[in-house]
Design an enzyme around this catalytic site. Sequence first.
Site, mmCIF file in Angstrom:
data_model
loop_
_atom_site.group_PDB
_atom_site.id
_atom_site.type_symbol
_atom_site.label_atom_id
_atom_site.label_comp_id
_atom_site.label_asym_id
_atom_site.label_seq_id
_atom_site.Cartn_x
_atom_site.Cartn_y
_atom_site.Cartn_z
ATOM 1 N N LYS A 57 93.551 10.258 48.040
ATOM 2 C CA LYS A 57 92.513 10.874 47.214
ATOM 3 C C LYS A 57 92.823 12.331 46.922
ATOM 4 C CE LYS A 57 89.476 10.996 51.221
ATOM 5 N NZ LYS A 57 89.981 9.810 51.907
ATOM 6 N N LYS A 94 102.558 9.183 48.722
ATOM 7 C CA LYS A 94 101.626 8.086 48.962
ATOM 8 C C LYS A 94 100.367 8.280 48.146
ATOM 9 C CE LYS A 94 98.514 8.963 52.769
ATOM 10 N NZ LYS A 94 97.661 8.262 53.670
ATOM 11 N N LYS A 135 95.784 18.827 57.807
ATOM 12 C CA LYS A 135 94.537 18.962 57.055
ATOM 13 C C LYS A 135 94.084 20.402 56.916
ATOM 14 C CE LYS A 135 92.668 14.383 57.282
ATOM 15 N NZ LYS A 135 91.537 13.501 57.505
HETATM 16 P P1 ADP Z 1 93.453 9.383 51.956
HETATM 17 O O1 ADP Z 1 94.860 9.295 52.474
HETATM 18 O O2 ADP Z 1 93.326 9.050 50.514
HETATM 19 O O3 ADP Z 1 92.757 10.656 52.361
HETATM 20 P P2 ADP Z 1 92.124 8.125 54.121
HETATM 21 O O4 ADP Z 1 92.929 8.941 55.061
HETATM 22 O O5 ADP Z 1 90.653 8.329 54.082
HETATM 23 O O6 ADP Z 1 92.695 8.220 52.656
HETATM 24 O O7 ADP Z 1 92.439 6.592 54.338
HETATM 25 C C1 ADP Z 1 91.799 5.748 55.212
HETATM 26 C C2 ADP Z 1 92.787 4.670 55.589
HETATM 27 O O8 ADP Z 1 93.254 4.019 54.410
HETATM 28 C C3 ADP Z 1 94.043 5.200 56.269
HETATM 29 O O9 ADP Z 1 93.902 5.324 57.644
HETATM 30 C C4 ADP Z 1 95.068 4.146 55.917
HETATM 31 O O10 ADP Z 1 94.971 3.053 56.825
HETATM 32 C C5 ADP Z 1 94.620 3.663 54.561
HETATM 33 N N1 ADP Z 1 95.419 4.286 53.501
HETATM 34 C C6 ADP Z 1 95.171 5.444 52.849
HETATM 35 N N2 ADP Z 1 96.107 5.684 51.907
HETATM 36 C C7 ADP Z 1 96.967 4.647 51.956
HETATM 37 C C8 ADP Z 1 98.159 4.290 51.223
HETATM 38 N N3 ADP Z 1 98.616 5.043 50.237
HETATM 39 N N4 ADP Z 1 98.785 3.136 51.539
HETATM 40 C C9 ADP Z 1 98.325 2.350 52.528
HETATM 41 N N5 ADP Z 1 97.223 2.614 53.238
HETATM 42 C C10 ADP Z 1 96.545 3.744 52.983
HETATM 43 NA NA NA Z 2 95.114 9.715 55.370
#
Ligand code: ADP
Ligand code: NA
Length: 336
Positions: A206, A203, A114
Amino acid sequence: PGRPRVLSGIQPTADSFHLGNYLGAVRNWVGLQDSHEAFYMVVDMHAITVDYDPEVLRQRIRRSAAQLFAVGLEPSRSTVFVQSQVHEHAELAWILGALTGFGEASRMTQFKDKSAKHGTQAASVGLFTYPILQAADILLYTPPLGGKDFQVPVGEDQRQHLELTRTLAGRFNHRFGPTFVEPDAHILKSTAKIQDLQEPERKMSKSSSSPQGIIDILDEPGPLKKKIMRAVTDAETEIRYDPETKPGVSNLLTIMSALGGEPIEGLEGHFAGAGYGQLKKELAELALETFGPIRERTLELLADPAELDRMLAKGAERASEVAAGTMDTVRERVGY
Ligand code: ADP
Ligand code: NA
């Protein structure tokens, strides 16, 4: 011997949850609310460890909470609350921080990821100690010792942080006397990993490079359909699951299977002889069916912020009872 306790959180860092958040996290929470005593929180204190705008954050906290209720978390079955409204999170994080080695904290790989963009020197100390706050988020809701199970649903990305939480719980218990149950990873049965629609090797996140690659659960029907119809596939025509050579098509099959509950092999049979357009069309219909009602319910909840705030205040009150009980013990144990 009551139901096992389960706990999880999501950051209010976007206007909408995306499909990965939904399938990988919050949808699974809904399924745990009757088998478990569930605590789910919007972790706004984590969200301020990076650049943000206070007014946008305030809106996103409400939007995140509204989406949690809209996907099916019910105040009568789960405790849904906003982290910053329960002051014990900050207090326990400080105490756990005093028990964490600097080297130990430095080994957390998510901080490296991060902070990579702007460099570790520019990152906040809050981002660095984030896993310690996360440990506090969990351990505050420890069940009584010798009582019920304590579970945290985690994806791969959170394993290391849960391991730190277990280490800190054990260390605290060893140093000050038995206080915390070490939480177990609750392995979710169906956590599909969802890929970006435009860059299916990455993957869905956001932080994706194009908004066209992300399905937001609050997308309006038109744009939602368009994103799916324009998803990147490949130059073949066969609808077959093979993430290595056909990442785009495989991702669409994964999404369809996760949303509709039909195994991927069944979908391959269903689409035998059909083209990619057909797969996309049926997937778009399924996504609209799934997210239409969630979107409407979210907008209803957001239209009455006073009621939403009341629901959250109730959740915070219930969470505070447990958290304050834990902190009474902790404060006494550490010698305050
Ligand atoms: P991002 O990866 O978009 O920053 P977050 O880290 O806030 O999203 O995601 C919160 C939770 O959502 C993660 O801990 C995970 O369990 C789930 N998650 C996020 N992206 C994915 C994905 N592409 N596929 C499956 N689960 C996901
Ligand atoms: Na994440």
